[in-house]
Scaffold this active site. Structure first.
Site, mmCIF file in Angstrom:
data_model
loop_
_atom_site.group_PDB
_atom_site.id
_atom_site.type_symbol
_atom_site.label_atom_id
_atom_site.label_comp_id
_atom_site.label_asym_id
_atom_site.label_seq_id
_atom_site.Cartn_x
_atom_site.Cartn_y
_atom_site.Cartn_z
ATOM 1 N N ARG A 30 32.309 34.286 44.421
ATOM 2 C CA ARG A 30 33.674 34.703 44.752
ATOM 3 C C ARG A 30 34.215 35.669 43.697
ATOM 4 O O ARG A 30 33.989 35.457 42.495
ATOM 5 C CB ARG A 30 34.592 33.476 44.876
ATOM 6 C CG ARG A 30 34.221 32.626 46.062
ATOM 7 C CD ARG A 30 35.216 31.529 46.387
ATOM 8 N NE ARG A 30 34.552 30.595 47.302
ATOM 9 C CZ ARG A 30 34.410 30.789 48.613
ATOM 10 N NH1 ARG A 30 34.910 31.870 49.184
ATOM 11 N NH2 ARG A 30 33.762 29.906 49.358
ATOM 12 N N ILE A 32 36.643 37.360 41.183
ATOM 13 C CA ILE A 32 37.608 36.743 40.264
ATOM 14 C C ILE A 32 39.046 37.157 40.618
ATOM 15 O O ILE A 32 40.001 36.470 40.268
ATOM 16 C CB ILE A 32 37.250 37.127 38.804
ATOM 17 C CG1 ILE A 32 37.755 36.100 37.818
ATOM 18 C CG2 ILE A 32 37.709 38.535 38.450
ATOM 19 C CD1 ILE A 32 37.158 36.240 36.431
ATOM 20 N N ASN A 88 31.584 50.288 46.447
ATOM 21 C CA ASN A 88 32.222 51.355 45.683
ATOM 22 C C ASN A 88 31.184 52.042 44.812
ATOM 23 O O ASN A 88 30.303 51.376 44.252
ATOM 24 C CB ASN A 88 33.330 50.775 44.800
ATOM 25 C CG ASN A 88 34.463 50.167 45.619
ATOM 26 O OD1 ASN A 88 34.812 50.687 46.675
ATOM 27 N ND2 ASN A 88 35.022 49.068 45.152
ATOM 28 N N GLU A 96 34.080 49.479 39.211
ATOM 29 C CA GLU A 96 34.426 48.974 37.872
ATOM 30 C C GLU A 96 33.233 48.328 37.196
ATOM 31 O O GLU A 96 33.112 48.370 35.976
ATOM 32 C CB GLU A 96 35.557 47.942 37.970
ATOM 33 C CG GLU A 96 36.904 48.564 38.277
ATOM 34 C CD GLU A 96 37.971 47.529 38.584
ATOM 35 O OE1 GLU A 96 37.674 46.316 38.530
ATOM 36 O OE2 GLU A 96 39.097 47.943 38.894
ATOM 37 N N HIS A 101 27.024 46.102 44.044
ATOM 38 C CA HIS A 101 27.492 44.900 44.745
ATOM 39 C C HIS A 101 28.174 45.304 46.038
ATOM 40 O O HIS A 101 28.774 46.375 46.132
ATOM 41 C CB HIS A 101 28.460 44.093 43.875
ATOM 42 C CG HIS A 101 29.556 44.919 43.258
ATOM 43 N ND1 HIS A 101 29.350 45.694 42.144
ATOM 44 C CD2 HIS A 101 30.856 45.106 43.621
ATOM 45 C CE1 HIS A 101 30.475 46.317 41.825
ATOM 46 N NE2 HIS A 101 31.402 45.987 42.717
HETATM 47 P P1 DGP Z 1 34.160 47.255 41.918
HETATM 48 O O1 DGP Z 1 35.496 47.897 41.718
HETATM 49 O O2 DGP Z 1 33.585 47.560 43.263
HETATM 50 O O3 DGP Z 1 33.200 47.548 40.778
HETATM 51 O O4 DGP Z 1 34.433 45.697 41.928
HETATM 52 C C1 DGP Z 1 34.166 44.845 40.861
HETATM 53 C C2 DGP Z 1 34.723 43.496 41.245
HETATM 54 O O5 DGP Z 1 34.169 42.535 40.357
HETATM 55 C C3 DGP Z 1 36.248 43.376 41.137
HETATM 56 O O6 DGP Z 1 36.772 43.121 42.442
HETATM 57 C C4 DGP Z 1 36.483 42.193 40.224
HETATM 58 C C5 DGP Z 1 35.129 41.519 40.142
HETATM 59 N N1 DGP Z 1 34.827 40.945 38.841
HETATM 60 C C6 DGP Z 1 34.850 41.584 37.647
HETATM 61 N N2 DGP Z 1 34.493 40.751 36.655
HETATM 62 C C7 DGP Z 1 34.225 39.555 37.253
HETATM 63 C C8 DGP Z 1 33.799 38.301 36.758
HETATM 64 O O7 DGP Z 1 33.586 38.078 35.559
HETATM 65 N N3 DGP Z 1 33.631 37.300 37.669
HETATM 66 C C9 DGP Z 1 33.837 37.504 39.008
HETATM 67 N N4 DGP Z 1 33.654 36.452 39.800
HETATM 68 N N5 DGP Z 1 34.248 38.676 39.507
HETATM 69 C C10 DGP Z 1 34.429 39.690 38.642
#
Ligand code: DGP
Length: 115
Positions: A30, A32, A88, A96, A101
């Site tokens: 899931r 975060i 993305n 980010e 993913h």
């Molecule tokens: P993107 O912008 O497509 O690179 O999305 C990265 C996503 O990753 C963003 O929606 C937040 C999620 N994310 C970042 N760090 C963590 C983490 O430590 N744990 C989880 N579960 N999600 C994370």
């Protein structure tokens, strides 16, 4: 070798994540910072930084991500109503975390495609 990201730590279970599915090729957990009632990230178990680095050797794992997305959507009870898959890429795509993913988003009617 691609640079490590926070997702490598999640794969190695060095930091906690709410993992909803894992097998020898992909892991799903899931987000975060969920943007919808269901917001799950599905990642390959090795780091491809962005879609730009995808090659023929990754075809099977990328295809498998879609199989797993469909399974998870069913599991989450959102398959019938529908959902959105987003990838993305780089700055303009809003990426980010540089470990490829797919975002699986659903559980409500989603807004515009592009903001
Ligand atoms: P993107 O912008 O497509 O690179 O999305 C990265 C996503 O990753 C963003 O929606 C937040 C999620 N994310 C970042 N760090 C963590 C983490 O430590 N744990 C989880 N579960 N999600 C994370």
């Amino acid at each position: 070798m691609a640079e490590e990201t926070i997702f490598s730590k999640i794969l190695r279970k060095e930091i906690p994540a709410d993992i909803v599915y894992e097998d020898d090729r992909v892991t799903a957990f899931r987000d975060i910072n969920p943007k919808a009632p269901t917001h799950i990230l599905i990642i390959p178990n090795y780091n491809i930084p962005t879609v730009n680095e995808v090659t023929e050797k990754d075809e099977a794992v990328i295809g498998h991500i879609f199989v797993v997305a469909a399974k998870i959507a069913e599991q989450e009870g959102i398959a019938e109503k529908g959902y959105r898959l987003i990838v993305n890429c780089n700055e303009h795509g809003g990426q980010e975390v540089y470990h490829l993913h797919i975002h699986l988003l659903g559980g409500q009617r989603l807004g515009r495609m592009v903001v």
